[in-house]
Design an enzyme around this catalytic site. Structure first.
Site, PDB file in Angstrom:
ATOM      1  CG  MET A 103       0.687  -1.236  -7.103  1.00 21.11           C
ATOM      2  SD  MET A 103       0.776   0.555  -6.918  1.00 21.11           S
ATOM      3  CE  MET A 103      -0.540   0.831  -5.746  1.00 21.11           C
ATOM      4  CB  CYS A 104       5.403  -2.082  -2.453  1.00 20.09           C
ATOM      5  SG  CYS A 104       6.333  -1.245  -3.741  1.00 20.09           S
ATOM      6  CD  GLU A 105       0.979  -7.435  -0.511  1.00 21.15           C
ATOM      7  OE1 GLU A 105       0.595  -7.560   0.671  1.00 21.15           O
ATOM      8  OE2 GLU A 105       0.470  -8.062  -1.453  1.00 21.15           O
TER       9      GLU A 105
ATOM     10  CB  ILE B 199       7.784  -7.417  -0.122  1.00 19.00           C
ATOM     11  CG1 ILE B 199       6.260  -7.495  -0.067  1.00 19.00           C
ATOM     12  CG2 ILE B 199       8.421  -8.272   0.957  1.00 19.00           C
ATOM     13  CD1 ILE B 199       5.746  -8.901  -0.284  1.00 19.00           C
TER      14      ILE B 199
ATOM     15  CG  ASN C 100       1.076   0.127  -1.560  1.00 12.82           C
ATOM     16  OD1 ASN C 100       0.315   0.907  -2.113  1.00 12.82           O
ATOM     17  ND2 ASN C 100       0.966  -1.170  -1.708  1.00 12.82           N
TER      18      ASN C 100
END
Lengths: 255, 255
Positions: free
Chosen positions: B1-3, B78, B108
């Site tokens: 996953m991402c932020e 990110i 995300n």
């Protein structure tokens, strides 16, 4: 007018030396105070650093000079505004997607009657003649080819369109998809290919020299394209008015 | 996953404090080592800094933390790669033009069966589910509206399309044209609006605090949107799954 800078190389190479020469023309040594930008390709991706500030005072331009971002294709531009105000949306290079590739464009010169250009699906965001010309060019290519044609055919078509644009004023341009750099000259555009045996070069605009031998391997091939030669002690080639040249992996493949 | 991280403000504002918190999650404190990017709007123009390196080791991310670029709309991301390799073309945010505006998107989550999405004229350049989803969304909007509709209609249409995408997996997103920020939540997304009287805030991921009173004027309104709250001593609001919210000039205008 503006100044163009391009690099094509067969290995990822930084442009710190040439960019330092260009930046000096962006506010200190030249009249090009109205913004600057530089696009680095890495594979199919690219990233652009740009600023509506003069390059010689920009902290971001300073970082680009100091931090060697390595790339095989680079397009840079410093701007003296003539069409469109000083703002980020009017700052070159411009990048748009076509055929699943990012195309990056920078222009030197000025055009008249550009607002009538048929840009079709590619709407300009800013107000420059340059972005209108880029959108026009992409729209012509999109309608002519639904997928990317072979480079010889593509460059012949771009030459035809560029010659049409040049009828509206001065149209020097650099265009790239991260693999090819296509350079069209209406008035001023020069290039140089550096390969082994590498020697020394000295910047025209700054008291800086470099020994490329120290920074390269014997198989490196690097071409720099610029509005005016950037160094004093090397032989640059002039692209003739009306001529289109193509570079790939550091080498001239079509003129 | 991402932020994800977004900012909407009524005056040009820097994001150094919040970005410092996010960057710590990009390699040092979190699993998001696979690149980062941040887009700043200035008027109709925008510029993106991105890197396929972890943000906590990137000299460019360091510059963004130290050099206060002021903007009214910022989108940052990110990445922890799950669909598509670690490369610049797979690094968010993605920007494309539609209706003469630059639209910037960050995602995300992860989707399945995304390669079948009809992206029409908007070809993905990279291989991520995120870029496919973005191209799909733009293509839907382009076919539905030939010019930009009023924001209420636009956000209702985007909510419908986002809900369709969320059926294929996890789909939290931030989308902006430099004026509106549209946030769709499938699982996790939080926001906070800061305005007078400004107080102190302390980062969750780093021993840094800030007194916003020292850095603002009484009329400033700044909203931060993030996957997870970035500060420990402030009240963040959670966006509910399936909810779409819209911010403009720092304020929530639709939920």
């Amino acid at each position: 007018m503006c100044e163009l800078l391009g690099m094509s190389a067969n290995v990822p190479t930084d442009i710190c030396f040439s960019f330092t020469g260009l930046v000096k023309r962006g506010g200190e040594r030249g009249p090009h105070r109205d913004g600057w930008g530089i696009t680095f390709y890495e594979g199919k991706g690219c990233r652009t650093f740009k600023d509506a500030l003069p390059s010689s005072y920009s902290p971001i331009a300073k970082m680009i000079q100091d931090y060697p971002i390595k790339s095989q294709v680079i397009i840079a531009h410093i701007r003296q505004a003539n069409r469109g105000g000083i703002s980020l949306e009017n700052t070159h290079p411009f990048t748009r997607e076509l055929w699943g590739r990012y195309w990056t464009f920078a222009h030197n010169g000025q055009l008249t009657d550009y607002a009538q250009l048929d840009t079709g699906f590619f709407y300009p965001v800013g107000q420059t003649d340059s972005e209108y010309a880029f959108c026009f060019l992409l729209n012509q290519l999109y309608h002519r080819y639904h997928t990317m044609p072979a480079w010889r055919e593509l460059s012949a078509e771009i030459k035809k369109q560029a010659a049409q644009l040049a009828e509206k004023g001065v149209f020097n341009m650099l265009l790239s998809d991260g693999e090819y750099i296509i350079a069209y000259c209406a008035t001023h555009l020069h290039w140089i290919t550096r390969k082994a045996p590498f020697g020394q070069a000295k910047l025209l605009d700054e008291d800086i020299d470099i020994d490329f031998y120290q920074h390269t391997t014997p198989s490196d091939i690097v071409t720099i394209i610029a509005t005016q030669p950037l160094t004093v002690n090397e032989q640059w080639y002039k692209i003739e008015p009306g001529q289109l040249v193509v570079f790939r992996y550091g080498e001239l493949i079509c003129d």
